[in-house]
Write a protein that holds these residues in place. Structure first.
Motif, PDB file in Angstrom:
ATOM      1  N   SER A   1      63.925  57.918  38.926  1.00  0.00           N
ATOM      2  CA  SER A   1      64.716  57.281  37.872  1.00  0.00           C
ATOM      3  C   SER A   1      63.854  56.206  37.209  1.00  0.00           C
ATOM      4  CB  SER A   1      66.002  56.698  38.457  1.00  0.00           C
ATOM      5  OG  SER A   1      65.757  55.466  39.077  1.00  0.00           O
ATOM      6  N   GLY A   2      64.383  55.579  36.162  1.00  0.00           N
ATOM      7  CA  GLY A   2      63.582  54.688  35.319  1.00  0.00           C
ATOM      8  C   GLY A   2      62.912  53.532  36.048  1.00  0.00           C
ATOM      9  N   THR A   3      63.498  53.085  37.118  1.00  0.00           N
ATOM     10  CA  THR A   3      62.927  51.951  37.848  1.00  0.00           C
ATOM     11  C   THR A   3      61.535  52.278  38.389  1.00  0.00           C
ATOM     12  OG1 THR A   3      65.164  51.243  38.381  1.00  0.00           O
ATOM     13  CG2 THR A   3      63.414  50.293  39.703  1.00  0.00           C
TER      14      THR A   3
ATOM     15  N   ILE B   1      58.863  50.777  36.185  1.00  0.00           N
ATOM     16  CA  ILE B   1      58.618  49.331  36.322  1.00  0.00           C
ATOM     17  C   ILE B   1      57.722  49.126  37.541  1.00  0.00           C
ATOM     18  CG2 ILE B   1      59.700  47.052  36.530  1.00  0.00           C
ATOM     19  CD1 ILE B   1      62.352  48.275  35.598  1.00  0.00           C
TER      20      ILE B   1
ATOM     21  N   TYR C   1      67.358  43.480  33.900  1.00  0.00           N
ATOM     22  CA  TYR C   1      66.263  44.453  34.018  1.00  0.00           C
ATOM     23  C   TYR C   1      64.913  43.778  34.120  1.00  0.00           C
ATOM     24  CZ  TYR C   1      69.650  48.082  33.767  1.00  0.00           C
ATOM     25  OH  TYR C   1      70.709  48.895  34.073  1.00  0.00           O
TER      26      TYR C   1
ATOM     27  N   THR D   1      69.643  46.029  28.831  1.00  0.00           N
ATOM     28  CA  THR D   1      70.818  46.891  28.882  1.00  0.00           C
ATOM     29  C   THR D   1      72.034  46.202  29.509  1.00  0.00           C
ATOM     30  OG1 THR D   1      69.142  48.566  29.305  1.00  0.00           O
ATOM     31  CG2 THR D   1      71.416  49.297  29.333  1.00  0.00           C
TER      32      THR D   1
ATOM     33  N   THR E   1      63.293  51.423  28.319  1.00  0.00           N
ATOM     34  CA  THR E   1      64.110  52.528  28.828  1.00  0.00           C
ATOM     35  C   THR E   1      65.362  52.761  27.984  1.00  0.00           C
ATOM     36  OG1 THR E   1      63.353  51.851  31.006  1.00  0.00           O
ATOM     37  CG2 THR E   1      65.118  53.484  30.940  1.00  0.00           C
ATOM     38  N   SER E   2      65.946  51.659  27.471  1.00  0.00           N
ATOM     39  CA  SER E   2      67.203  51.844  26.738  1.00  0.00           C
ATOM     40  C   SER E   2      67.043  51.713  25.219  1.00  0.00           C
ATOM     41  CB  SER E   2      68.259  50.871  27.266  1.00  0.00           C
ATOM     42  OG  SER E   2      67.819  49.539  27.131  1.00  0.00           O
TER      43      SER E   2
HETATM   44  C1  LIG Z   1      68.406  52.452  32.841  1.00  0.00           C
HETATM   45  C2  LIG Z   1      67.378  51.419  32.806  1.00  0.00           C
HETATM   46  C3  LIG Z   1      66.356  51.391  33.780  1.00  0.00           C
HETATM   47  C4  LIG Z   1      66.297  52.378  34.925  1.00  0.00           C
HETATM   48  O1  LIG Z   1      67.314  52.228  35.816  1.00  0.00           O
HETATM   49  P1  LIG Z   1      67.565  53.341  36.967  1.00  0.00           P
HETATM   50  O2  LIG Z   1      68.711  52.776  37.707  1.00  0.00           O
HETATM   51  O3  LIG Z   1      66.328  53.454  37.747  1.00  0.00           O
HETATM   52  O4  LIG Z   1      67.901  54.596  36.231  1.00  0.00           O
HETATM   53  C5  LIG Z   1      65.359  50.463  33.647  1.00  0.00           C
HETATM   54  N1  LIG Z   1      65.367  49.574  32.635  1.00  0.00           N
HETATM   55  C6  LIG Z   1      66.318  49.558  31.690  1.00  0.00           C
HETATM   56  C7  LIG Z   1      66.232  48.550  30.593  1.00  0.00           C
HETATM   57  C8  LIG Z   1      67.360  50.477  31.745  1.00  0.00           C
HETATM   58  O5  LIG Z   1      68.306  50.474  30.797  1.00  0.00           O
END
Ligand SMILES: *Cc1c(COP(=O)(O)O)cnc(C)c1O
Length: 383
Positions: free
Chosen positions: A72-74, A77, A99, A150, A177-178
Motif C-alpha cells: 500500500s502507499g505507505t 514513504i 501523513y 488527506t 498519494t492523494s
Molecule cells: C492513502 C495515503 C497514503 C497511503 O496509505 P495506506 O494506508 O498505506 O494506503 C499515504 N499518503 C497519503 C497522503 C495518502 O492519502
C-alpha cells in the motif's frame, strides 16, 4: 462466454480517501489467464506501465524513472525516507498533518536523525520557518512533505518548499498519494525530486501496487547511501528494473493488469477533463453540505479540491456510526476524520464518480439525518 461472465458489478460510491470507485472494465481487467510474471509476455507490460507513470507527472523519461513496489502507499514513504538519506544527513519533515507525521514515524523506526517541523493541521506551513530551519541545519539532506494532507484536505505549497530544499542542496520528496493522476503535477516545474502514489487512488485501479517517480541521477547517487531496508530499498529495486525490466520480487500480477487498463482510461479521459470532473464532484460535495448547514474545517481557498473535512454538528442525536451505516446499506461509503483535536468526517472526490452520484448521495444522507432526528440545518455552538 465472455458476455456470460462480464456482468455489471454492483456499483458502490466510495467517498472515503481510497480505494476509490472503479469502472467495471478495470475490475474485469484482472480476470486473465494465469501467468508467471517472470515470462517475457508479462515483462513486456511493465515497461509501458513504468513509462506511463512518469508521463502522468510530465517527467522526461531520460531524467525520471518509476520504481514499483508491492504494497500500500505507505511503502513509498518507507522506501523514500530509508533510501534517500546519505551518511551524516538529516531529514526535515514539513509536517501539518497525519501523513507527514507518518514520515516522521518512519524516521523514528529507522533511527534516522530528523527535524519534525510542526504546523497546525488547519494552516499552511510557514515558509520562512522552513527556510530558517534549512539555514540553521546545513546537514539537512532530505526534505519531505505531503501535497494534499488527506487527513484534512489542505493543499501544501510544494513548489515553494521544493525551491527552498534545492536552494539548500537537499533532495525533495513529496507524498502525492492523494493528488497523483487527479490534480495535475509537473515533476520538474514543481521542484519535486521524488513523488509517489498507489494504484487504487487517483488512477482508479486496485490495491497492491505502489510506485515512486523520481530523479534517475539521485537514484544512481543513492547506490552509495546507507542501506537501511532490504525489501524497500529504492536503488535495489530501480537497479533490478534497469537490468531485467522486472520487479525484484513477485509483483501484484492482477493489480498490474487492472492498472494498465486504468491507465488506458486515464489517457482516454485526459488530464484536464479528469481534473475538471474531480472539481465538479468536489463542488457538488460542498453544495450538498452547505444546503444542510454543515461546517468544514479548512479554509476553502486552501483546500486541495479532493477531500472535504466536515465538523461533527453539536447535536445530541449526531452519531457518525448510525449515519454511516444508513448510507453504507444504500451503497455510499463515508469516512471518519483524522484530526486528533476535532471530531470530523470526510467526503472525498476520488474515483470514477461524477456530480449525479453526489446528488444521489445527498438524498440518502439527508434521509439518514431525518431518520436519526438530527437537526437540519446542522446545529453548531459557534456561529
Ligand atoms: C492513502 C495515503 C497514503 C497511503 O496509505 P495506506 O494506508 O498505506 O494506503 C499515504 N499518503 C497519503 C497522503 C495518502 O492519502
Amino acid at each position: 462466454m465472455e458476455q456470460l461472465i462480464q456482468k455489471p458489478v454492483k456499483r458502490n460510491i466510495l467517498l472515503n480517501p481510497g480505494p476509490s470507485t472503479t469502472t467495471d472494465t478495470v475490475k474485469y481487467a484482472q480476470v486473465v489467464p494465469d501467468i508467471c510474471p517472470r515470462e517475457k509476455e508479462f515483462g513486456g507490460l511493465m515497461k509501458g506501465l513504468r513509462e506511463d507513470l512518469v508521463k502522468i507527472v510530465h517527467g522526461d523519461l531520460e531524467k525520471y524513472s518509476s520504481v514499483l513496489f508491492c504494497g500500500s502507499g505507505t511503502i513509498n514513504i518507507d522506501a523514500c525516507i530509508s533510501s534517500l538519506l546519505p551518511e551524516g544527513g538529516k531529514v526535515l519533515v514539513v509536517d501539518n498533518g497525519a501523513y507527514s507525521t507518518r514520515a516522521v514515524e518512519v524516521c523514528q523506526y529507522y533511527g534516522l536523525p530528523y527535524i519534525d517541523l510542526k504546523f497546525p493541521v488547519d494552516e499552511l506551513p510557514d515558509l520562512e520557518k522552513v527556510e530558517q530551519t534549512l539555514k540553521e541545519n546545513p546537514d539537512i539532506a532530505l526534505v519531505h512533505t505531503t501535497h494534499n494532507e488527506t487527513g484534512t484536505g489542505i493543499l501544501n505549497p510544494i513548489r515553494e518548499i521544493g525551491a527552498l530544499a534545492h536552494k539548500y542542496n537537499a533532495t525533495f520528496t513529496v507524498d502525492t498519494t492523494s493528488t497523483y493522476a487527479m490534480r495535475p503535477i509537473h515533476i520538474e516545474e514543481d521542484n519535486i525530486d521524488f513523488c509517489m502514489a498507489s494504484a487504487q487512488k487517483g488512477l482508479m485501479a486496485m490495491t497492491g501496487l505502489s510506485f515512486v517517480v523520481g530523479s534517475r541521477a539521485i537514484l544512481e547517487a543513492s547506490k552509495e547511501y546507507p542501506k537501511r531496508s532490504y525489501y524497500c530499498n529504492l536503488y535495489q529495486q530501480y537497479d533490478f528494473f534497469q537490468r531485467t525490466g522486472e520487479m525484484h520480487f513477485t509483483p501484484p500480477v492482477q493489480t498490474i493488469y487492472a492498472t494498465i487498463q486504468a491507465l488506458k482510461e486515464y489517457w482516454a479521459e485526459g488530464e484536464e477533463a479528469k481534473w475538471a470532473r474531480h472539481t465538479r464532484v468536489f463542488e457538488a460535495i460542498h453544495e450538498g453540505l452547505d444546503a444542510l448547514g454543515f461546517h468544514d474545517v479548512i479554509r476553502r481557498e486552501w483546500q486541495s479540491g479532493l477531500v472535504v473535512s466536515v465538523k461533527y454538528p453539536d447535536d445530541p442525536n449526531w452519531n457518525f456510526e448510525k449515519v454511516h451505516d444508513y448510507c453504507y446499506e444504500r451503497g455510499f461509503t463515508i469516512y471518519p476524520g483524522k484530526i486528533s483535536t476535532t471530531n470530523t468526517f470526510r467526503l472525498c472526490a476520488l474515483g470514477a464518480i461524477d456530480r449525479p452520484d453526489i446528488e444521489a448521495f445527498f438524498k440518502v444522507f439527508r434521509e439518514a439525518l431525518e431518520v436519526n432526528k438530527i437537526q437540519i440545518p446542522a446545529k453548531y455552538k459557534e456561529a
